[in-house]
Design a protein around this motif. Structure first.
Motif, PDB file in Angstrom:
ATOM      1  N   ASP A  28       2.015   8.497  -6.362  1.00  0.00           N
ATOM      2  CA  ASP A  28       3.200  10.846  -6.520  1.00  0.00           C
ATOM      3  C   ASP A  28       3.453  11.045  -7.585  1.00  0.00           C
ATOM      4  OD1 ASP A  28       3.395  13.048  -4.624  1.00  0.00           O
ATOM      5  OD2 ASP A  28       5.720  11.989  -5.245  1.00  0.00           O
ATOM      6  N   ARG A  29       4.723   9.613  -7.589  1.00  0.00           N
ATOM      7  CA  ARG A  29       5.443  10.502  -9.090  1.00  0.00           C
ATOM      8  C   ARG A  29       5.159  10.215 -10.245  1.00  0.00           C
ATOM      9  NH1 ARG A  29       7.950  11.573 -12.133  1.00  0.00           N
ATOM     10  NH2 ARG A  29      10.242  11.273 -12.529  1.00  0.00           N
ATOM     11  N   MET A  30       3.179   9.221 -10.589  1.00  0.00           N
ATOM     12  CA  MET A  30       2.901  10.070 -11.643  1.00  0.00           C
ATOM     13  C   MET A  30       1.974  10.789 -11.619  1.00  0.00           C
ATOM     14  SD  MET A  30       4.796   7.675 -13.619  1.00  0.00           S
ATOM     15  CE  MET A  30       3.843   7.233 -14.762  1.00  0.00           C
ATOM     16  N   TRP A  73       0.822  -1.483   0.095  1.00  0.00           N
ATOM     17  CA  TRP A  73       0.682  -0.075   0.041  1.00  0.00           C
ATOM     18  C   TRP A  73       0.792   1.626   0.337  1.00  0.00           C
ATOM     19  CZ3 TRP A  73      -0.535   3.308   4.244  1.00  0.00           C
ATOM     20  CH2 TRP A  73      -0.844   4.110   4.249  1.00  0.00           C
ATOM     21  N   LYS A  74       1.818   1.244   0.990  1.00  0.00           N
ATOM     22  CA  LYS A  74       2.601   2.428   0.860  1.00  0.00           C
ATOM     23  C   LYS A  74       3.766   2.689  -0.370  1.00  0.00           C
ATOM     24  CE  LYS A  74       3.378   1.803   5.546  1.00  0.00           C
ATOM     25  NZ  LYS A  74       4.430   1.253   7.136  1.00  0.00           N
ATOM     26  N   ARG A  75       4.120   1.713  -1.044  1.00  0.00           N
ATOM     27  CA  ARG A  75       4.985   1.993  -2.255  1.00  0.00           C
ATOM     28  C   ARG A  75       4.052   2.267  -3.496  1.00  0.00           C
ATOM     29  NH1 ARG A  75       7.854  -3.149  -4.670  1.00  0.00           N
ATOM     30  NH2 ARG A  75       6.207  -4.245  -5.259  1.00  0.00           N
ATOM     31  N   LEU A  76       2.550   1.886  -3.501  1.00  0.00           N
ATOM     32  CA  LEU A  76       1.629   1.877  -4.257  1.00  0.00           C
ATOM     33  C   LEU A  76       0.925   3.652  -4.850  1.00  0.00           C
ATOM     34  CD1 LEU A  76      -0.912   1.089  -6.532  1.00  0.00           C
ATOM     35  CD2 LEU A  76      -2.247   1.454  -4.626  1.00  0.00           C
ATOM     36  N   ASN A  77       1.442   4.100  -3.018  1.00  0.00           N
ATOM     37  CA  ASN A  77       0.703   5.090  -3.122  1.00  0.00           C
ATOM     38  C   ASN A  77       2.162   6.562  -3.382  1.00  0.00           C
ATOM     39  OD1 ASN A  77      -1.514   5.969  -2.257  1.00  0.00           O
ATOM     40  ND2 ASN A  77      -1.119   5.460  -0.276  1.00  0.00           N
ATOM     41  N   GLU A  78       2.950   5.582  -3.463  1.00  0.00           N
ATOM     42  CA  GLU A  78       4.816   6.572  -4.069  1.00  0.00           C
ATOM     43  C   GLU A  78       4.580   6.160  -5.739  1.00  0.00           C
ATOM     44  OE1 GLU A  78       8.180   3.759  -1.970  1.00  0.00           O
ATOM     45  OE2 GLU A  78       7.722   4.592  -0.167  1.00  0.00           O
ATOM     46  N   THR A 104      23.286  -2.138 -23.446  1.00  0.00           N
ATOM     47  CA  THR A 104      23.077  -1.899 -24.377  1.00  0.00           C
ATOM     48  C   THR A 104      21.868  -1.035 -23.860  1.00  0.00           C
ATOM     49  OG1 THR A 104      24.379  -2.913 -26.096  1.00  0.00           O
ATOM     50  CG2 THR A 104      22.246  -1.523 -27.191  1.00  0.00           C
ATOM     51  N   PHE A 105      20.682  -1.021 -23.645  1.00  0.00           N
ATOM     52  CA  PHE A 105      19.323  -1.103 -23.532  1.00  0.00           C
ATOM     53  C   PHE A 105      19.012  -0.549 -21.894  1.00  0.00           C
ATOM     54  CE2 PHE A 105      18.559  -4.002 -26.955  1.00  0.00           C
ATOM     55  CZ  PHE A 105      17.978  -2.586 -27.834  1.00  0.00           C
ATOM     56  N   THR A 106      18.503   0.219 -21.866  1.00  0.00           N
ATOM     57  CA  THR A 106      18.105   1.055 -20.536  1.00  0.00           C
ATOM     58  C   THR A 106      16.986   0.726 -19.495  1.00  0.00           C
ATOM     59  OG1 THR A 106      19.845   2.267 -21.019  1.00  0.00           O
ATOM     60  CG2 THR A 106      18.807   2.457 -18.950  1.00  0.00           C
ATOM     61  N   ARG A 107      16.715   0.390 -18.854  1.00  0.00           N
ATOM     62  CA  ARG A 107      15.605   0.616 -18.430  1.00  0.00           C
ATOM     63  C   ARG A 107      14.983   1.194 -17.226  1.00  0.00           C
ATOM     64  NH1 ARG A 107      14.129   0.328 -12.888  1.00  0.00           N
ATOM     65  NH2 ARG A 107      11.729  -0.220 -12.406  1.00  0.00           N
ATOM     66  N   ALA A 108      16.184   2.275 -16.631  1.00  0.00           N
ATOM     67  CA  ALA A 108      15.615   3.541 -16.343  1.00  0.00           C
ATOM     68  C   ALA A 108      17.247   4.285 -15.938  1.00  0.00           C
ATOM     69  CB  ALA A 108      15.279   3.348 -14.747  1.00  0.00           C
ATOM     70  N   THR A 109      16.705   5.548 -15.262  1.00  0.00           N
ATOM     71  CA  THR A 109      18.189   6.883 -15.702  1.00  0.00           C
ATOM     72  C   THR A 109      17.062   7.432 -14.350  1.00  0.00           C
ATOM     73  OG1 THR A 109      17.107   7.717 -16.942  1.00  0.00           O
ATOM     74  CG2 THR A 109      18.894   6.151 -17.557  1.00  0.00           C
ATOM     75  N   GLU A 110      18.171   8.409 -13.594  1.00  0.00           N
ATOM     76  CA  GLU A 110      18.556   9.165 -12.594  1.00  0.00           C
ATOM     77  C   GLU A 110      17.686  10.421 -12.627  1.00  0.00           C
ATOM     78  OE1 GLU A 110      21.360  10.338  -9.666  1.00  0.00           O
ATOM     79  OE2 GLU A 110      22.614   8.056 -10.522  1.00  0.00           O
ATOM     80  N   GLY A 111      16.277  10.069 -12.216  1.00  0.00           N
ATOM     81  CA  GLY A 111      15.616  11.145 -12.568  1.00  0.00           C
ATOM     82  C   GLY A 111      14.358  10.418 -13.073  1.00  0.00           C
ATOM     83  N   GLY A 112      14.375   9.725 -13.356  1.00  0.00           N
ATOM     84  CA  GLY A 112      13.681   8.504 -14.159  1.00  0.00           C
ATOM     85  C   GLY A 112      12.439   8.135 -13.166  1.00  0.00           C
ATOM     86  N   VAL A 113      11.496   7.136 -13.593  1.00  0.00           N
ATOM     87  CA  VAL A 113       9.830   6.604 -13.471  1.00  0.00           C
ATOM     88  C   VAL A 113      10.677   5.339 -12.380  1.00  0.00           C
ATOM     89  CG1 VAL A 113       8.922   8.025 -13.828  1.00  0.00           C
ATOM     90  CG2 VAL A 113       9.175   5.704 -15.546  1.00  0.00           C
ATOM     91  N   GLY A 114      11.971   4.910 -12.456  1.00  0.00           N
ATOM     92  CA  GLY A 114      12.435   3.604 -12.137  1.00  0.00           C
ATOM     93  C   GLY A 114      12.305   3.036 -10.756  1.00  0.00           C
ATOM     94  N   ALA A 115      11.881   4.112  -9.788  1.00  0.00           N
ATOM     95  CA  ALA A 115      11.847   3.256  -8.860  1.00  0.00           C
ATOM     96  C   ALA A 115      10.151   3.315  -8.625  1.00  0.00           C
ATOM     97  CB  ALA A 115      12.141   5.072  -7.529  1.00  0.00           C
ATOM     98  N   ALA A 116       9.102   3.499  -9.731  1.00  0.00           N
ATOM     99  CA  ALA A 116       7.581   3.556  -9.878  1.00  0.00           C
ATOM    100  C   ALA A 116       7.025   2.059 -10.603  1.00  0.00           C
ATOM    101  CB  ALA A 116       6.736   4.974 -10.214  1.00  0.00           C
ATOM    102  N   LYS A 117       6.460   1.349  -9.747  1.00  0.00           N
ATOM    103  CA  LYS A 117       5.809   0.494 -10.428  1.00  0.00           C
ATOM    104  C   LYS A 117       4.839   0.943 -11.516  1.00  0.00           C
ATOM    105  CE  LYS A 117       4.749  -4.182  -8.557  1.00  0.00           C
ATOM    106  NZ  LYS A 117       5.824  -4.703  -9.517  1.00  0.00           N
ATOM    107  N   THR A 118       4.833   1.223 -12.359  1.00  0.00           N
ATOM    108  CA  THR A 118       4.659   2.241 -13.373  1.00  0.00           C
ATOM    109  C   THR A 118       4.483   1.064 -14.788  1.00  0.00           C
ATOM    110  OG1 THR A 118       3.722   4.226 -14.954  1.00  0.00           O
ATOM    111  CG2 THR A 118       5.980   3.634 -14.089  1.00  0.00           C
ATOM    112  N   ALA A 119       3.660   0.789 -15.708  1.00  0.00           N
ATOM    113  CA  ALA A 119       3.198   0.295 -16.413  1.00  0.00           C
ATOM    114  C   ALA A 119       4.276   0.220 -17.743  1.00  0.00           C
ATOM    115  CB  ALA A 119       1.851   0.507 -17.259  1.00  0.00           C
ATOM    116  N   GLY A 120       4.884   1.648 -17.858  1.00  0.00           N
ATOM    117  CA  GLY A 120       5.594   2.448 -19.166  1.00  0.00           C
ATOM    118  C   GLY A 120       7.174   1.326 -18.756  1.00  0.00           C
ATOM    119  N   ASN A 121       7.800   1.325 -17.782  1.00  0.00           N
ATOM    120  CA  ASN A 121       9.013   0.682 -17.297  1.00  0.00           C
ATOM    121  C   ASN A 121       9.022  -0.694 -18.114  1.00  0.00           C
ATOM    122  OD1 ASN A 121       9.906   2.773 -15.434  1.00  0.00           O
ATOM    123  ND2 ASN A 121       8.948   1.986 -14.106  1.00  0.00           N
TER     124      ASN A 121
END
Length: 355
Positions: free
Chosen positions: A102-104, A94-99, A182-199
């Motif tokens: 907030d990011r999204m 629940w806490k992580r969902l709300n984090e 070669t490919f990148t999952r996430a970068t600093e300042g992005g949404v890598g810490a969010a459990k969002t569909a685009g990742n």
């Protein structure tokens, strides 16, 4: 847990339970009879209810379809020997969902709505919780934008749903992974810490290329230099080198704050295991594979709990890890977590709620 919300419940006329083959569960394919639903509009959550699982009706201009405002969580419920249903650390989800919300730029879900929707839905679907060893009821809370508007802005309306589905083991055997540089999952300042569909959408192509080459998952590296190991495709990752457990820190905003990861770290501390939260470089990983100091590598996540890694490809070369003994850390921590989840061991950290 005492019921706080009087949720209206509409039951299915004909359950699909009898036609479900619990001996042959494909992960995520079988959805149980009901779902919890809540709607957000005019700045508040309303119309909380449990209703039959059914397709949704979406306007072609739905904001999520165009701009990807969508987040989700994953957790599991287990049946113990007494037939009671145990849920592992739902408060952390629940806490992580709300984090993520907030990011999204999405509204938070109040704890009461999340927990009551979850527990009352599981109570209604308790017959769907498998009894076989290693099986469980997977729980998928998710939220998405519902504005019917073609414009780049946060939606004003949202829908929150919880689905449940009976599942068996995610991985039936140890996995093979390839270090991705070669490919990148996430970068600093992005949404890598969010459990969002685009990742996950962005990870599909490189993961498919790895699977075509014979690997189950990727080991993602940092987006700037591709020199540091971050996490794997569906899980955080840990290495045991020269008797020390090493896992990437989660304070960079590029790595998901895994619930299983945090649980493994807590147990490692309980057992006084040498532990360091730091980035393992690709060069350090390769050196440890060459000189034999890499004792264990494994993924941690809700789906797999502990996924043993048996083969790692670094810079085009495969390395086979040594077979693990029964008292290897990854085996011990898997047995401990399973024992807690199924109610066979004492839950010293109050991770379990009983339904």
């Amino acid at each position: 847990m005492k019921t706080q919300l009087a949720l209206p419940i509409t039951k299915v006329q004909n359950s699909r339970l009898a036609e479900t083959d619990f001996s042959n569960l494909v992960f995520g394919r079988t959805i149980s009879d009901h779902m919890f639903v809540a709607d957000y509009k005019d700045g508040a959550w309303s119309d909380m209810r449990i209703e039959p699982y059914a397709p949704l009706s979406l306007n072609p201009a739905n904001a999520t379809l165009h701009y990807g405002q969508s987040i989700f969580e994953g957790m599991k419920a287990y049946r113990n020997e007494d037939g009671k249903i145990l849920v592992f650390r739902p408060d952390a989800n629940w806490k992580r969902l709300n984090e993520s919300a907030d990011r999204m730029c999405m509204p938070e879900i109040p704890e009461e709505i999340f927990m009551e929707g979850l527990t009352q839905l599981i109570d209604l679907e308790r017959a769907w919780v498998p009894t076989a060893k290693g099986a469980s009821l997977y729980l998928r809370p998710f939220m998405f934008a519902t504005d019917d508007y073609i414009g780049v802005k946060p939606s004003d309306t949202y829908k929150f749903i919880i689905l449940t589905c009976p599942v068996g083991n995610y991985y039936s055997k140890p996995v093979s992974v390839k270090v991705e540089t070669t490919f990148t999952r996430a970068t600093e300042g992005g949404v890598g810490a969010a459990k969002t569909a685009g990742n996950y959408a962005a990870s599909l192509y490189p993961a498919r290329q790895a699977q075509k080459a014979g690997y189950d998952q990727l080991l993602w590296t940092d987006g700037k230099s591709h020199s540091k190991i971050e996490e794997s495709g569906t899980m955080n990752v840990m290495f045991k080198i020269s008797d020390k457990l090493i896992t990437a820190p989660v304070n960079t905003g590029t790595i998901l704050k895994g619930i299983t990861r945090a649980s493994v770290i807590q147990l490692a501390k309980d057992w006084n295991e040498p532990l360091e939260e730091k980035f393992l470089t690709v060069a350090e990983l390769e050196a440890a594979l060459i000189d034999g100091t890499l004792e264990e590598a494994f993924g941690t996540g809700t789906a797999a709990t502990i996924a043993h890694i048996e083969r790692i490809n670094v810079n085009g070369k495969d390395y086979i890890l040594p077979k693990k003994s029964e008292d290897a850390f990854s085996n011990r921590v898997l047995a401990e977590l399973d024992g807690i989840k199924y109610g066979q061991l004492v839950d010293e950290h109050n991770w379990i709620i009983t339904i």
